[in-house]
Scaffold this motif. Sequence first.
Motif, PDB file in Angstrom:
ATOM      1  N   ASP A   1     -14.845  -6.738 -29.355  1.00 59.00           N
ATOM      2  CA  ASP A   1     -16.183  -7.286 -29.488  1.00 59.00           C
ATOM      3  C   ASP A   1     -17.195  -6.267 -29.994  1.00 59.00           C
ATOM      4  O   ASP A   1     -18.375  -6.573 -30.010  1.00 59.00           O
ATOM      5  CB  ASP A   1     -16.712  -7.827 -28.181  1.00 59.00           C
ATOM      6  CG  ASP A   1     -15.738  -7.858 -27.038  1.00 59.00           C
ATOM      7  OD1 ASP A   1     -14.556  -8.033 -27.263  1.00 59.00           O
ATOM      8  OD2 ASP A   1     -16.196  -7.738 -25.912  1.00 59.00           O
ATOM      9  N   ASP A   2     -16.756  -5.070 -30.330  1.00 58.97           N
ATOM     10  CA  ASP A   2     -17.682  -4.035 -30.781  1.00 58.97           C
ATOM     11  C   ASP A   2     -17.551  -3.727 -32.266  1.00 58.97           C
ATOM     12  O   ASP A   2     -17.860  -2.628 -32.688  1.00 58.97           O
ATOM     13  CB  ASP A   2     -17.466  -2.751 -29.979  1.00 58.97           C
ATOM     14  CG  ASP A   2     -17.885  -2.894 -28.524  1.00 58.97           C
ATOM     15  OD1 ASP A   2     -18.712  -3.775 -28.241  1.00 58.97           O
ATOM     16  OD2 ASP A   2     -17.384  -2.136 -27.691  1.00 58.97           O
ATOM     17  N   TYR A   3     -17.099  -4.687 -33.045  1.00 59.47           N
ATOM     18  CA  TYR A   3     -16.968  -4.443 -34.475  1.00 59.47           C
ATOM     19  C   TYR A   3     -18.347  -4.411 -35.120  1.00 59.47           C
ATOM     20  O   TYR A   3     -19.202  -5.242 -34.828  1.00 59.47           O
ATOM     21  CB  TYR A   3     -16.128  -5.529 -35.149  1.00 59.47           C
ATOM     22  CG  TYR A   3     -14.706  -5.574 -34.655  1.00 59.47           C
ATOM     23  CD1 TYR A   3     -13.854  -4.516 -34.876  1.00 59.47           C
ATOM     24  CD2 TYR A   3     -14.230  -6.690 -33.971  1.00 59.47           C
ATOM     25  CE1 TYR A   3     -12.551  -4.549 -34.416  1.00 59.47           C
ATOM     26  CE2 TYR A   3     -12.930  -6.732 -33.515  1.00 59.47           C
ATOM     27  CZ  TYR A   3     -12.087  -5.660 -33.741  1.00 59.47           C
ATOM     28  OH  TYR A   3     -10.809  -5.695 -33.302  1.00 59.47           O
ATOM     29  N   GLN A   6     -18.053  -7.940 -38.859  1.00 64.77           N
ATOM     30  CA  GLN A   6     -17.146  -8.962 -38.347  1.00 64.77           C
ATOM     31  C   GLN A   6     -17.412 -10.303 -39.026  1.00 64.77           C
ATOM     32  O   GLN A   6     -18.480 -10.543 -39.568  1.00 64.77           O
ATOM     33  CB  GLN A   6     -17.266  -9.093 -36.841  1.00 64.77           C
ATOM     34  CG  GLN A   6     -18.653  -9.384 -36.333  1.00 64.77           C
ATOM     35  CD  GLN A   6     -18.738  -9.307 -34.825  1.00 64.77           C
ATOM     36  OE1 GLN A   6     -17.747  -9.405 -34.137  1.00 64.77           O
ATOM     37  NE2 GLN A   6     -19.932  -9.133 -34.309  1.00 64.77           N
ATOM     38  N   LYS A  11     -14.120 -11.848 -35.622  1.00 68.36           N
ATOM     39  CA  LYS A  11     -12.918 -11.060 -35.943  1.00 68.36           C
ATOM     40  C   LYS A  11     -13.290  -9.938 -36.914  1.00 68.36           C
ATOM     41  O   LYS A  11     -14.253 -10.059 -37.685  1.00 68.36           O
ATOM     42  CB  LYS A  11     -11.847 -11.948 -36.586  1.00 68.36           C
ATOM     43  CG  LYS A  11     -11.403 -13.090 -35.722  1.00 68.36           C
ATOM     44  CD  LYS A  11     -10.604 -12.592 -34.566  1.00 68.36           C
ATOM     45  CE  LYS A  11     -10.099 -13.781 -33.742  1.00 68.36           C
ATOM     46  NZ  LYS A  11      -9.621 -13.398 -32.455  1.00 68.36           N
ATOM     47  N   PRO A  12     -12.523  -8.839 -36.906  1.00 66.85           N
ATOM     48  CA  PRO A  12     -12.820  -7.753 -37.852  1.00 66.85           C
ATOM     49  C   PRO A  12     -12.603  -8.225 -39.288  1.00 66.85           C
ATOM     50  O   PRO A  12     -11.721  -9.045 -39.556  1.00 66.85           O
ATOM     51  CB  PRO A  12     -11.821  -6.660 -37.477  1.00 66.85           C
ATOM     52  CG  PRO A  12     -10.712  -7.366 -36.775  1.00 66.85           C
ATOM     53  CD  PRO A  12     -11.345  -8.548 -36.094  1.00 66.85           C
ATOM     54  N   TYR A  15     -10.011  -4.825 -44.626  1.00 63.37           N
ATOM     55  CA  TYR A  15     -10.331  -3.836 -45.656  1.00 63.37           C
ATOM     56  C   TYR A  15     -10.182  -4.429 -47.055  1.00 63.37           C
ATOM     57  O   TYR A  15     -11.042  -4.251 -47.918  1.00 63.37           O
ATOM     58  CB  TYR A  15      -9.406  -2.629 -45.463  1.00 63.37           C
ATOM     59  CG  TYR A  15      -9.656  -1.461 -46.361  1.00 63.37           C
ATOM     60  CD1 TYR A  15     -10.739  -0.619 -46.151  1.00 63.37           C
ATOM     61  CD2 TYR A  15      -8.799  -1.166 -47.419  1.00 63.37           C
ATOM     62  CE1 TYR A  15     -10.975   0.467 -46.959  1.00 63.37           C
ATOM     63  CE2 TYR A  15      -9.029  -0.076 -48.237  1.00 63.37           C
ATOM     64  CZ  TYR A  15     -10.113   0.741 -48.003  1.00 63.37           C
ATOM     65  OH  TYR A  15     -10.347   1.817 -48.810  1.00 63.37           O
TER      66      TYR A  15
END
Length: 96
Positions: A1-3, A6, A11-12, A15
């Motif tokens: 939850d710390d992205y 997101q 969700k992340p 790349y």
Amino acid sequence: DDYIFQSDGGKPILYGNVNRTLRTMLTRAKCSRTNASVHSLRHTYGSYLISQGASVYNVSKLLGHSDTRVTEEVYLDLLTNANKETSSLINNLKKI
């Protein structure tokens, strides 16, 4: 939850998706180089800082390198040129 970045679903962001979006933005902006990646932007940032005389220590910290030796190896050519330019400053001294 710390992205930091997101999706709407929390969700992340992958790349590859970020790079695809970056390439799309570069194409729309009619940039001459459209194959850039997030990594190339990071490298450009580090190169610019080194070329402007930032210390290896500070650049290393900003880029999150584990050790200044990593920074020195990646930016060795720029550092060598910066050292040559710095050492040539002695030529600016005038005889008293």
